[in-house]
Design an enzyme around this catalytic site. Structure first.
Site, PDB file in Angstrom:
ATOM      1  CB  SER A   1      18.707   8.123 -19.066  1.00  0.00           C
ATOM      2  OG  SER A   1      18.662   8.551 -17.709  1.00  0.00           O
ATOM      3  CG  ASP A   2      14.925   3.016 -16.690  1.00  0.00           C
ATOM      4  OD1 ASP A   2      14.546   3.559 -15.631  1.00  0.00           O
ATOM      5  OD2 ASP A   2      14.445   1.952 -17.121  1.00  0.00           O
ATOM      6  CE1 TYR A   3      16.143   6.625  -9.127  1.00  0.00           C
ATOM      7  CE2 TYR A   3      17.913   5.006  -9.057  1.00  0.00           C
ATOM      8  CZ  TYR A   3      17.173   5.999  -8.445  1.00  0.00           C
ATOM      9  OH  TYR A   3      17.467   6.366  -7.156  1.00  0.00           O
TER      10      TYR A   3
END
Length: 591
Positions: free
Chosen positions: A129-131
């Protein structure tokens, strides 16, 4: 990052390879080879992640993290191909976008992550996932609780939760409740362990913690030389009237502008371990290049974003006492990159007032741009003598800029994005579709009912692929080895390129293709190849390209990508506006 960027208001265009899927793919594959090499267990490789899957560069209004709406034809023909190429080349991980795509957050889009990425493309690597993208599913209003967010992301196919800790907090209870099968946990863990094994972390978990190696390679002479070369070859000469550049080393030079002595701005927003004290600013690079025998004066003039004009009079006095003024203008790190979208993409602050005051003196003026996006600079493009776009040049900014200003090397960079005349033209890109009422300025009686603006030309300020040199090049006729391309066959395209100037130089020869009649309205042209060729004065070389039927393929609808029979036009030249062309016929099903 292999996001397509067609809106210069978006701050993250500085991180990608521009507006074209072919260019984006070529550059992405080069980065992938650089990161992963041939063996992830080697000491000089690391795991690469392709991001942001998919459509992040198409955020509405160019505003970072905004919604994305893409029709299938754009998604399939423009935004997905670079990622598909990364998967085929063995990229180890893929990161979904933070944004929604057609109303569904990419982090929770099972059709995208499992349907396309894993099942259709056969991707077996990690999806990370992204942040904080997983807790943001609640902000997107598709999840009511943290547990819902984790369930959606994990079910979509996300293996690793970056930063938030929600997987650690929520997955155990979701397994106990039977919401998430243990077999799915095992599969995700197996992918993580497989990546660690391939990296050699089972044999040596501290293999990247090597202080001696870090000391040897960081800012080593070889790396600094490569940084200088990369910066120099990426710079684009936009304007050079009266052969103002290259400059003589015997001129008195006034170096003016808020970015002339800047260090941190040369590193951009995401500089990782880059340190401003290691940067050679442009002012220092110029002084080193000319030595003590030439007077180089300096005035800041204005700040990058400040409204203070009190420094302009001193800059004017300095320019009057010099033979040439070098203005270093543009954007600093606070205006580019993630979270830094702009609604106005001209020079920020009062930099234009400074430029106008210096130009009014009547001395030759050279502008060096520091910028992370195409800028709207129509006044500069008609009033200053030369413009060199240096982008975000890094540690060796000064030496690289000086190499080009004084002719130690020849500029050869080309624009990866179109420069608009006005922000009202955005998004503007070369591969647009023709309309039913195309504008023709020569047709006065019907021009009011054609596609155009009443206050600015349709054309860009500088087109995709554009870039000048200190020498000149001529292109011969475009030759094809056949007037037909058949299924399973190849078509060879060649052109003779000559250096007609007095200096050695390099030209980037570009190949574009246009489908003349198709079942879906085709782009006016599409980049399908480029070659960099270096030539001495008077020297000529034949540059060759190869086309195959897959180069002509596009999304036909209903999940089908294919190539249609018909007549195609091939363009070869120095930028996307070239008119040198030839025709061939593709016959589907014939060999």
């Amino acid at each position: 990052m292999v996001d397509i960027g067609r809106d210069p208001r978006w701050g993250r265009v500085v991180e990608g390879a521009g507006e074209d899927p072919y260019l984006d793919t070529v550059m992405g594959l080069a980065q992938l080879r650089g990161f992963q090499g041939d063996d992830l267990a080697a000491s000089d490789t690391m795991l690469a992640t392709a991001k942001h899957f998919v459509g992040y560069g198409a955020v509405q209004a160019g505003r970072d993290y905004n919604s994305v709406y893409l029709p299938q034809i754009l998604l399939r023909d423009v935004y997905l191909p670079p990622f598909h190429a990364m998967v085929d080349a063995g990229v180890a991980a893929v990161m979904p976008s933070l944004t929604t795509l057609n109303g569904v957050p990419a982090t929770a889009d099972r059709g995208l992550l499992t349907g396309i990425l894993r099942k259709r493309w056969g991707f077996r690597g990690l999806i990370v996932s992204d942040y904080d993208a997983i807790p943001e599913l609640q902000t997107h209003e598709v999840a009511a609780t943290p547990a819902d967010a984790v369930r959606l992301a994990f079910d979509a196919g996300v293996d690793i939760d970056l930063h938030s800790g929600l997987y650690l907090a929520q997955l155990p209870q979701l397994v106990r409740r039977g919401v998430v099968p243990m077999s799915r946990i095992d599969a995700a863990v197996r992918r993580v362990l497989d990546a660690k094994y391939r990296l050699g972390l089972f044999a040596n978990p501290f293999r990247y913690d090597n202080a001696q190696r870090q000391k040897q390679v960081t800012l080593s002479p070889q790396h600094l030389a490569l940084a200088r070369k990369a910066a120099r070859e990426s710079m684009v000469l936009l304007r050079n009237v009266h052969h103002t550049l290259p400059l003589s080393r015997h001129l008195r030079i006034a170096v003016i502008g808020p970015l002339a002595d800047a260090r941190k701005a040369m590193l951009g927003q995401m500089s990782a371990e880059g340190e401003p004290q290691d940067v050679v600013p442009i002012l220092d690079g110029i002084r080193r290049a000319v030595g003590d025998a030439v007077r180089v004066s300096y005035a800041r003039g204005v700040g990058v974003t400040s409204d203070d004009l009190s420094g302009v009079p001193a800059a004017v006095r300095m320019a009057k006492a010099a033979d040439v003024a070098v203005l270093v203008l543009g954007e600093n790190q606070s205006l580019i990159g993630e979270g830094h979208s702009r609604s106005h993409i001209g020079l920020p602050g009062r930099q234009m007032e400074l430029a106008r005051a210096i130009v009014a003196i009547g001395k030759p003026v050279v502008v060096v741009l520091i910028n992370g996006r195409p800028l709207t600079i129509p006044w500069l493009s008609t009033h200053v003598d030369a413009i060199l776009d240096a982008w975000v040049p890094g540690d060796e900014a000064g030496p690289a800029v000086a190499d080009l200003l004084f002719g130690t090397d020849d500029p050869s960079g080309k624009l990866p994005m179109t420069f608009p005349r006005d922000v009202g033209q955005v998004p503007i890109y070369y591969a647009h579709l023709e309309t039913g009422r195309p504008y023709n300025p020569a047709t006065r009686l019907t021009r009011h009912y054609t596609t155009h603006y009443v206050d600015v030309p349709n054309s860009p300020l500088y087109p995709f692929g554009y870039g000048l040199s200190y020498t000149s090049f001529a292109f011969g006729p475009v030759y094809l080895d056949s007037d037909r391309l058949r299924t399973g066959g190849t078509l060879h395209v060649s052109v003779r390129v000559s250096n007609t100037g007095k200096r050695r130089g390099a030209e980037v020869v570009q190949l574009y293709v246009h489908d003349e009649v198709a079942s879906i309205s085709p782009p006016v042209r599409l980049l399908k190849g480029f070659r960099r060729v270096s030539l001495n004065p008077g020297q000529s070389k034949t540059v060759r390209f190869t086309l195959v039927p897959a180069d002509l393929a596009f999304y036909l609808g209903h999940g089908v990508v294919g190539t249609e029979s018909g007549t195609y036009q091939v363009y070869v030249g120095g930028d996307s506006t070239t008119t040198d062309s030839a025709h061939f016929l593709f016959q589907e099903g014939t060999k």
